[in-house]
Design an enzyme around this catalytic site. Structure first.
Site: not given
Ligand SMILES: *[C@@H]1O[C@H](CO)[C@@H](O)[C@H](O)[C@H]1NC(C)=O
Ligand SMILES: *[C@@H]1O[C@H](CO)[C@@H](O)[C@H](O)[C@H]1NC(C)=O
Ligand SMILES: *[C@@H]1O[C@H](CO)[C@@H](O)[C@H](O)[C@H]1NC(C)=O
Ligand SMILES: *[C@@H]1O[C@H](CO)[C@@H](O)[C@H](O)[C@H]1NC(C)=O
Ligand SMILES: *[C@@H]1O[C@H](CO)[C@@H](O)[C@H](O)[C@H]1NC(C)=O
Ligand SMILES: *[C@@H]1O[C@H](CO)[C@@H](O)[C@H](O)[C@H]1NC(C)=O
Length: 748
Positions: A146, A211, A538
């Site tokens: 990630d 994220h 996601s």
């Protein structure tokens, strides 16, 4: 350098635009013209130690470059731990010469891929009080590929955790702007093999984007009480396995994206480090598995018993665009949960309605003057663009102190309005109204019906006025729906395999964020928060990676196929009335973590059936070599295999032939008893209309644990108009367990 990988989050503003996966500009390989980064896959050499392997890479490359030093300088990475490959900067001619070497399996360019809660666990039935195997949960290590992680986040505190499990072989060093690991966050590394600094990122596992912190905390965040976004979505934030350990492999960079060679390096490391589950919320690979770094990495992980869970992508609602669809990956679609974030809007005429989105601002006044963007144009030339309130189209003197009504256009309309003195923005949009964007200034999104109302009101009075109230959380009917953005089947890689596999919450999920970036990332945004809402497959992906880790904490020896089977056969199918694309939207359905721990029966397999499946799909010796690690596979000795798809998959999909006669598919399956030793299962078939489905035998009786039984399902269907699908199911039912497999029939 055309294909890119994206993190599968909707940046919520781009969501408005349908530019869901906007590529930030990508730096090509410059400077060294005509040279590109290539990944060179070599035959497996199990007996060779890693140092020798790396030396061999240099020697091999020297033989092509004609110079040892040149070779040494060109190699940017040797993958030596979990498979045999290297990445190097090569000319096309050098790449071709390498390809002709005996032990070279393939040479492929490294592409750049872009970055594609509190309530969600209760919603899935995994309550704080659910039964846990705490000791083994603490021994479970989850790995994420990630954007990095925020080590200071409360979600990654190590309260109650001892030192890392003994099997852990990974590392966590000291890095720039990174405060270090603890007993919760046990591994942190980054990979940036192209050697080019990213202007908006930091060479360190620190998460500048937000994220990676978000996905990691959904998967394995520790309990954080009273977490919220400005009081919204308040509750106890936690991951599926709050006591599991986290290892982050940063491969995605704010402006350059995620490159194949970095993704492979992360896989090489994670497999060696001893993670149990790998979660990849990145998308965009090609349909050919041998040239998709995620599919290749996941296959190597599979061989070591590690399951990869990946996001299906955000290209819905149109059909046929699901990503990460290799049969050995667990592919996750996004569903909505039972809440919504809405702001009330009052108009001067006393009318009241609500719009979507998170606007955390309390208005000072009861009403403000209201103007339409079209009426506030800077000059006649900008009238057309003024409707959309684009930058420089509006006359600031007509906007100052007012609420402005705009048609949806580009990201951050509210930021444009705020910069020229506007008080708020009402945005008209009929798209993607199922997830809530966060605004950097007072704003809300309304649909076309309401927009007509607002526009009529503006032109019905000399002094129109309005106010946008602070957003509140609204309860919605709980019927789970597939998010409109979630990518749909049919599987572009193979019409014999249902994808996506499963659905999990991915709309407005509250989880950890970074304080290094404002909530929207827009110019002038002064909102910062340790937790935020994000939407995307996601966010759905780490939910299922978490369920996989949860199942694994009960059954440490289960294979990836068994874990996937347990999750799929215990899922709850979602309503076809609400979700028109049916299984192409939700796969087996909404995951049910607590049932997945006790599935009764599992469809288990090692890696060979996947190879047979690919042989049936037309792969051959050379295209399979990268996955298998050698040129030893001869498909003609593996085929014909057992049945229609040759893979012991927990779902079945028949693709109709494009002609008038009916198509028949014979699916053979082998199922393993993981429930009570003595169990009897009866089959129930629910065929869709016009389709004949039979199963033989119809009763399976087991007398011991791990006993296997085979059965055969014959599906016979008439031709259908193009691009249609119907679905039914096979259910094996005992007094204790329900083992459900969807059966999908689709026409090309
Ligand atoms: C990262 O650390 C450096 C050196 O300590 C500091 O100058 C810089 O401001 C930090 N960057 C961020 C984004 O915090
Ligand atoms: C919970 O969070 C809210 C807003 O973030 C804060 O105002 C409140 O004081 C917190 N309550 C507790 C008990 O910590
Ligand atoms: C627009 O929103 C209103 C209120 O939420 C709703 O009643 C109406 O059906 C919506 N219209 C459309 C076209 O979706
Ligand atoms: C194997 O498959 C690849 C890709 O489909 C194809 O280019 C190649 O010609 C095939 N090789 C053989 C020996 O059939
Ligand atoms: C694969 O196996 C078939 C059947 O055994 C044989 O005829 C063929 O030569 C083999 N192909 C290769 C490339 O070894
Ligand atoms: C399975 O079928 C048998 C015979 O038809 C029946 O006696 C039994 O009750 C069924 N068991 C279940 C769990 O439905």
């Amino acid at each position: 350098m055309s294909k890119e990988k994206f993190i599968d989050t909707l940046t919520l503003h781009s969501l408005l635009l349908r530019l869901l996966l906007v590529c930030r500009s990508l730096a090509g390989v410059t400077g060294d013209e005509q040279k590109e980064f290539y990944i060179v896959y070599l035959e497996d050499d199990h007996h060779v130690n890693t140092d020798t392997r790396a030396q061999n890479h240099i020697h091999l490359l020297s033989s092509v470059k004609g110079s040892y030093l040149d070779a040494k300088e060109s190699i940017v990475y040797s993958y030596t731990k979990s498979f045999n490959a290297f990445a190097a900067k090569l000319t096309k001619a050098e790449a071709n010469r390498l390809l002709r070497k005996d032990n070279v399996l393939s040479v492929s360019p490294s592409r750049y891929h872009k970055l594609h809660t509190t309530r969600s666990w209760d919603f899935l039935g995994l309550h704080l009080t659910s039964r846990r195997k705490l000791q083994t949960e603490r021994e479970t290590i989850v790995g994420l590929l990630d954007t990095g992680i925020t080590p200071e986040s409360k979600s990654f505190k190590d309260d109650g955790l001892g030192p890392p499990p003994k099997k852990w072989k990974g590392t966590c060093g000291h890095f720039a702007n990174f405060s270090g690991c603890n007993n919760k966050l046990i591994g942190a590394r980054y990979f940036k093999l192209d050697g080019k600094p990213d202007p908006e990122d930091i060479l360190s596992p620190i998460d500048v984007d937000g994220h990676g912190s978000h996905t990691s905390s959904i998967l394995a965040g520790n309990l954080v009480r009273n977490a919220s976004l400005f009081g919204l979505a308040k509750g106890t934030a936690r991951g599926a396995v709050p006591s599991a350990r986290v290892a982050i492999y940063k491969v995605c960079w704010v402006s350059s994206g995620c490159s194949d060679m970095d993704i492979l390096a992360a896989y090489d490391a994670a497999i060696h480090d001893g993670v149990d589950v790998i979660s990849v919320s990145i998308g965009g690979g090609p349909a050919d598995y041998a040239s998709d770094s995620i599919a290749v990495g996941a296959f190597h992980a599979l061989k070591k018993g590690i399951i990869t869970v990946a996001s299906a992508g955000n290209h819905g609602p149109s059909l046929g665009n699901v990503a990460n669809h290799a049969p050995w990956i667990l592919t996750v679609a996004a569903s909505g949960i039972d809440r919504d974030f809405r702001s009330h809007v009052h108009l001067g005429n006393g009318k009241d309605f609500s719009g979507l989105g998170v606007s955390a601002f309390d208005p000072k006044w009861k009403l403000y003057p209201l103007v339409s963007g079209a009426d506030a144009a800077r000059d006649s030339a900008s009238k057309e663009t003024a409707r959309f309130c684009v930058e420089d189209s509006l006359d600031p003197s007509k906007v100052k102190g007012r609420v402005v009504f705009c048609e949806v256009s580009s990201a951050g309309t509210e930021s444009v309005i705020k910069r020229i003195g506007g008080i708020g923005t009402i945005i008209e949009s009929d798209q993607f109204l199922d997830s809530a964007p966060i605004f950097m200034a007072p704003a809300t999104i309304v649909n076309g019906t309401i927009a007509k109302f607002v526009d009529a009101y503006i032109h019905s009075t000399r002094t129109p006025s309005a106010v946008i109230c602070k957003t509140r959380e609204i309860k919605k009917a709980p019927a789970p729906f597939v998010a409109s953005f979630s990518s749909r089947g049919p599987n572009p890689g193979s019409r014999r395999l249902l994808k996506p596999d499963i659905a999990a919450p991915g709309v407005d999920i509250l989880a950890a964020y970074t304080l290094m970036r404002s909530l929207t990332g827009l110019k002038g945004d002064t909102q910062f928060s340790e937790f935020t809402l994000m939407s995307g497959t996601s966010m759905a992906c780490p939910h299922i990676a978490g369920v996989a880790a949860y199942v694994k904490s009960f059954h440490p020896n289960w294979t990836p196929a068994a874990i996937k089977s347990a999750i799929l056969t215990t899922a709850t199918p979602m309503s076809v009335r609400v979700n028109n694309e049916a299984e192409f939207g939700f796969g087996a359905g909404q995951a049910s973590p607590t049932r997945a721990v006790s599935p009764g029966l599992v469809y288990d397999m090692d890696e060979m059936p996947y190879i047979q499946f690919l042989c049936r799909e037309g792969y051959n010796q050379s295209s399979l070599a990268v996955l298998v690690g050698s040129k030893s596979i001869n498909c003609s000795t593996l085929l014909p295999g057992l049945g229609y798809d040759d893979v012991n998959y927990p779902t079945m999909q028949l693709s109709l032939k494009n002609k008038q006669e009916p198509t028949t598919g014979v699916f053979r399956r082998r199922i393993t008893n993981v429930g009570p030793a003595v169990s009897i299962y009866n089959a129930t078939i629910k065929p869709p209309r016009g389709v004949q489905i039979t199963v033989k035998p119809t009763i399976l009786s087991f007398s011991r644990v791990l006993q296997k039984r085979s059965f055969k399902v014959v599906v016979k269907a008439k031709s259908m108009p193009s691009m249609q699908m119907v679905s039914g199911s096979l259910v094996w039912k005992s007094s204790r367990h329900i083992v459900r497999s969807p059966i999908v029939i689709s026409s090309p």
